[in-house]
Design an enzyme around this catalytic site. Structure first.
Site: not given
Length: 349
Positions: A75, A77, A80-81, A97, A188
């Site tokens: 993933g 974002g 970061g990753v 993360k 969220d």
């Protein structure tokens, strides 16, 4: 000597001091957080360093970059990753993360909030936390690896009503746990923040924008606007505040999207030209729903209850857990693992 038109003229004393320069340096503003030894210190609540994280209550997680073998990126974002990694000491596959640290008070607060929630939330409906560390201006969280990824990746295989019920049950239980144990509103709730593993377990994640409820109200406007309840979008919403009922609205929107495979706004069916179109539809338009020809009256009623325009009219988490849409399928043998396996295979192909 008379100064000419191009001569520098008399030298002037600068109108700022060394103190001004120090104050202008963003590192000085956060010197109490990021110290010269390479630690990230959150006022005694948590200290992140290259060997792990120490929490103020005495709990420690000793993990470090050298203990991991990278496997693959899963993933990416804004900050970061997320990578799949193998932790050699425990022989456990984890999700790591990475957050690139910015000297911004909001981001630091989000890091602390997520750390606090993850290390305290021992709940089968919240993703497991294995530790965190801080090196070279990056914060790393080590969490349970959920093979199927986020719920939105499962849209392509469809979602039978019994599976949708189990997903709703897990999300309600996770949200209720946050409220009951920590007085926290997630803020969220959306399919990308709901993870699924190969066993078909469904868990909430991403608590950086979660908010502490003060007298049952939260006031800041954070989170994804597509899933915000009408009361959070309306003018003056941050002054009036909002409750956990706004997460229940987001739950309803997420369930429609999971059931149909598409985000329900704008209701006209026409492409949205701007976020304003969607926000206006959320506030002024009718609430979306699922097709009663494809879903049972109990399912339709559950989602409709979550999407009542007035927050006071939405049910509580306890009431949702007693709704027939959830209780019916809790008593049935729903093949969540089979559904997850199908989704996993589809993702791999």
């Amino acid at each position: 000597m008379k100064a000419g038109p191009f001569s520098p003229g008399p030298r002037k004393r600068p109108n700022f001091s060394l103190n001004d320069i120090q104050q202008a340096n963003p590192f000085n503003k956060f010197s109490n957080v990021v110290d010269l030894s390479g630690k990230l210190n959150f006022e005694g609540k948590a200290v992140l360093h290259s060997e792990g994280v120490d929490f103020g209550a005495g709990r420690k997680y000793n993990v470090k970059m050298g203990d991991f073998d990278p496997l693959k990126e899963i993933g990416r974002g804004q900050f970061g990753v997320v990578r799949q990694v193998f932790h050699r000491p425990t022989k456990v596959v984890m999700a790591m993360k990475e957050i690139r640290l910015q000297l911004d008070e909001l981001q630091l607060n989000q890091i602390l909030m997520e750390l606090n929630v993850l290390h305290q939330a021992h709940c089968p409906y919240i993703v497991d936390f294995y530790g965190a560390f801080f090196i070279e201006s990056c914060v790393y969280y080590c969490m349970e690896y959920m093979e199927c990824g986020s719920l939105d990746r499962m849209f392509s295989i469809g979602c039978p009503e019994p599976v949708l019920s189990r997903i709703a049950y897990s999300m309600v239980r996770g949200l209720k746990f946050l409220k009951d144990q920590f007085s926290i509103i997630h803020r969220d709730v959306k399919p990308t923040n709901v993870l699924v593993n190969i066993k078909g377990e469904v868990k909430l994640c991403d608590f950086g924008v979660s908010g502490k409820l003060n007298a049952s109200l939260a006031r800041t406007r954070v989170g994804c606007e597509n899933y915000m309840a009408p009361e959070r979008i309306k003018e003056g919403a941050t002054d009036k505040g909002y409750t956990v009922q706004s997460d229940i609205w987001s739950l309803g929107i997420s369930l429609i999207e999971t059931a149909t495979g598409k985000y329900p706004y704008p209701l006209s069916g026409q492409p949205a030209h701007s976020m304003f179109v969607i926000m206006k539809d959320i506030v002024d338009g009718p609430s979306p729903s699922v097709d009663p020809a494809q879903y049972s009256p109990d399912c339709c009623d559950f989602i409709a209850a979550c999407l009542r325009k007035e927050p006071k009219d939405r049910p509580s988490y306890a009431e949702l857990l007693e709704h027939p849409f959830l209780t019916k399928y809790q008593a049935e043998d729903v093949d969540m693992a089979g559904w997850a396996q199908k989704g996993f295979e589809n993702i791999q192909s």
